[in-house]
Scaffold this motif. Structure first.
Motif, PDB file in Angstrom:
ATOM      1  N   VAL A 147       1.729  -5.760  14.775  1.00 48.15           N
ATOM      2  CA  VAL A 147       2.283  -7.000  14.235  1.00 48.15           C
ATOM      3  C   VAL A 147       1.193  -7.996  13.846  1.00 48.15           C
ATOM      4  O   VAL A 147       1.321  -8.716  12.861  1.00 48.15           O
ATOM      5  CB  VAL A 147       3.254  -7.627  15.262  1.00 48.15           C
ATOM      6  CG1 VAL A 147       3.679  -9.016  14.850  1.00 48.15           C
ATOM      7  CG2 VAL A 147       4.466  -6.732  15.459  1.00 48.15           C
ATOM      8  N   ASP A 187      -0.112  -7.887  10.188  1.00 46.42           N
ATOM      9  CA  ASP A 187       0.926  -8.328   9.247  1.00 46.42           C
ATOM     10  C   ASP A 187       1.053  -9.842   9.262  1.00 46.42           C
ATOM     11  O   ASP A 187       1.210 -10.472   8.211  1.00 46.42           O
ATOM     12  CB  ASP A 187       2.273  -7.695   9.593  1.00 46.42           C
ATOM     13  CG  ASP A 187       2.287  -6.192   9.377  1.00 46.42           C
ATOM     14  OD1 ASP A 187       1.440  -5.690   8.606  1.00 46.42           O
ATOM     15  OD2 ASP A 187       3.139  -5.521   9.979  1.00 46.42           O
ATOM     16  N   THR A 188       0.987 -10.419  10.445  1.00 43.74           N
ATOM     17  CA  THR A 188       1.056 -11.877  10.565  1.00 43.74           C
ATOM     18  C   THR A 188      -0.136 -12.513   9.867  1.00 43.74           C
ATOM     19  O   THR A 188       0.003 -13.519   9.169  1.00 43.74           O
ATOM     20  CB  THR A 188       1.101 -12.288  12.049  1.00 43.74           C
ATOM     21  OG1 THR A 188       2.208 -11.641  12.680  1.00 43.74           O
ATOM     22  CG2 THR A 188       1.239 -13.789  12.199  1.00 43.74           C
ATOM     23  N   VAL A 236      -1.804 -11.315   7.310  1.00 43.72           N
ATOM     24  CA  VAL A 236      -1.600 -11.203   5.865  1.00 43.72           C
ATOM     25  C   VAL A 236      -0.639 -12.291   5.387  1.00 43.72           C
ATOM     26  O   VAL A 236      -0.881 -12.945   4.369  1.00 43.72           O
ATOM     27  CB  VAL A 236      -1.081  -9.804   5.477  1.00 43.72           C
ATOM     28  CG1 VAL A 236      -0.581  -9.774   4.040  1.00 43.72           C
ATOM     29  CG2 VAL A 236      -2.172  -8.766   5.680  1.00 43.72           C
TER      30      VAL A 236
END
Length: 64
Positions: A11, A14-15, A17
């Motif tokens: 996670v 992704d955070t 990005v």
């Protein structure tokens, strides 16, 4: 459950990005935070504060 270290490792990038290169997805990050369980919120707060501390207030319901 966000207590899983492997899930956290998946996670976190992704955070990053979302916060650095995909601002159009920030509302989805806020929605996920607001619907998360307390331990998920704590994890999100840690990650967000590492990447973009100024955005933490927005996620918590305030304004930048």
């Amino acid at each position: 459950m966000i207590d899983d270290a492997e899930l956290q490792d998946m996670v976190r990038p992704d955070t990053s990005v979302i916060l650095t290169r995909a601002p159009a997805l920030k509302p989805a990050l806020v929605a996920a935070y607001r619907s998360a369980l307390p331990q998920g919120k704590a994890f999100a707060e840690r990650v967000i504060s590492e990447i973009d501390p100024g955005y933490l207030g927005v996620v918590r319901g305030g304004y930048p």
